[in-house]
Design an enzyme around this catalytic site. Structure first.
Site, short mmCIF file in Angstrom:
data_model
loop_
_atom_site.label_atom_id
_atom_site.label_comp_id
_atom_site.label_asym_id
_atom_site.label_seq_id
_atom_site.Cartn_x
_atom_site.Cartn_y
_atom_site.Cartn_z
N HIS A 106 67.51 63.52 26.99
CA HIS A 106 67.20 62.35 27.83
C HIS A 106 68.44 61.44 27.92
CE1 HIS A 106 65.27 58.58 28.95
NE2 HIS A 106 64.04 59.04 28.79
N GLU A 151 68.20 63.62 33.00
CA GLU A 151 67.66 64.32 31.83
C GLU A 151 67.48 65.80 32.13
OE1 GLU A 151 64.07 62.10 30.83
OE2 GLU A 151 64.96 60.34 31.76
C1 BG6 Z 1 61.74 58.77 31.14
C2 BG6 Z 1 60.39 58.67 31.75
O1 BG6 Z 1 62.03 60.10 30.85
O2 BG6 Z 1 61.78 58.03 29.93
C3 BG6 Z 1 60.04 57.23 31.98
O3 BG6 Z 1 60.38 59.40 32.97
C4 BG6 Z 1 60.14 56.45 30.68
O4 BG6 Z 1 58.73 57.13 32.51
C5 BG6 Z 1 61.53 56.65 30.10
O5 BG6 Z 1 59.89 55.08 30.92
C6 BG6 Z 1 61.75 55.94 28.77
O6 BG6 Z 1 60.81 56.36 27.84
P1 BG6 Z 1 60.74 55.70 26.41
O7 BG6 Z 1 59.58 56.36 25.70
O8 BG6 Z 1 62.03 56.01 25.73
O9 BG6 Z 1 60.55 54.22 26.64
#
Ligand code: BG6
Length: 300
Positions: A169, A271
């Site tokens: 990510h 990602e």
């Molecule tokens: C992304 C999602 O991969 O991660 C989003 O598509 C999400 O919807 C973002 O808000 C961040 O996620 P997190 O759990 O790290 O706040």
């Protein structure tokens, strides 16, 4: 209890890899060679930074991130596993437990060409019982060379077939998100998680609102064209046919406690995913192995 910094340096330190105390006292591996510098926290096997030699940082980190055990880090490269997005069994938070726990350093290496790599591992025995994981082994390898290569290997060490989803990510640093273009996803179908609707990408992606999209059938190269930093970031991958592009924009930035209200200007996530919404979950038979990889570099 993991190794102390001293033990880590004795066991796996080398001229191009030192283990130091990072933010929140997380142990961090600092890789440094003629190609640049990269840091990786043992917490979550989380790439915290990547600065190619002579360049502006390529990976973005929030100034508001928490650095606490059991909490995800905001920025860098969270390893999302064994689920991407909401927990399919609705027990825990999003994006799995791999980013919440401390990994073990398996080895470090310097290649003849001067590339430096570190491998971290996580097994079901290292994960709190509350997560009730099935038997597995993960290995995250980070290699600092002409590109930064991040590879997540997954082994099914149990005796039944398992299915998982996940993602690397990655948060990228940009001069001004509203002025970048992301290419490589033209004509791809996507699921828009903001609108809850399907769409098709026409032309390059521009960011002028909250963007949270899962692009389907994508295995090619994306580029971030950033006129502010006068550079192009190249993002290649393998082991993934779904790509998530995310920028929280104004309202969502304000809702997140570990994200500054104005920070959305300076980041975008691309990602390399195995996303359920894109029918890209992975199935591993007993003894099976899979690999998800992202390769990040700067073009001239
Ligand atoms: C992304 C999602 O991969 O991660 C989003 O598509 C999400 O919807 C973002 O808000 C961040 O996620 P997190 O759990 O790290 O706040």
């Amino acid at each position: 209890m993991g190794d102390s910094l001293h033990e880590l340096n004795v066991r796996c330190g080398r001229p191009d890899v030192r283990f130091v105390a990072g933010l929140g006292d997380f142990a961090v591996a600092q890789l440094s060679n003629r190609f640049g510098v990269a840091t990786v926290a043992l917490h979550g096997a989380h790439v915290m930074s990547y600065v190619p030699q002579g360049a502006h940082p390529v990976i973005w980190m929030s100034e508001h991130s928490k650095f606490e055990p059991g909490q995800p880090i905001r920025g860098g490269v969270p390893v999302c596993w064994p689920w991407f997005g909401p927990d399919p069994l609705s027990r825990f938070g999003g994006h799995g437990f791999a980013r919440l726990v401390s990994w073990r350093v398996a080895q470090t290496e310097t290649a003849p060409g001067g590339e430096t790599s570190i491998a971290l591992e996580l097994t079901d025995h290292m994960v709190p019982a509350e997560f009730e994981p099935y038997p597995f082994k993960l290995e995250l390898t980070v290699t600092l060379g002409p590109a930064l290569v991040i590879a997540l290997k997954v082994w099914n060490t149990g005796d039944r077939t398992v299915e998982y989803s996940g993602a690397l990510h990655t948060y990228f640093a940009v001069a001004d998100a509203a002025k970048i273009q992301i290419t490589g996803l033209e004509d791809c179908d996507y699921f828009d998680s903001v609108l809850g609707a399907a769409g098709v990408q026409r032309g390059a992606i521009v960011i002028d609102r909250e963007i949270d999209r899962i692009y389907k059938g994508t295995s090619g190269i994306c580029r971030i064209l950033d006129p502010g930093f006068d550079r192009v970031i190249r993002v290649a991958k393998s082991g993934s046919t779904s790509t998530v592009v995310w920028n929280p924009w104004i309202a969502k930035s304000q809702r997140m406690s570990d994200f500054g209200d104005e920070e959305y200007h300076t980041m975008v996530c691309i990602e390399a995913a195995n996303a359920p919404r894109a029918d890209d979950c992975r199935t591993l038979p007993p003894g099976g192995r899979a690999e998800l990889r992202q390769i990040i570099s700067l073009e001239a």
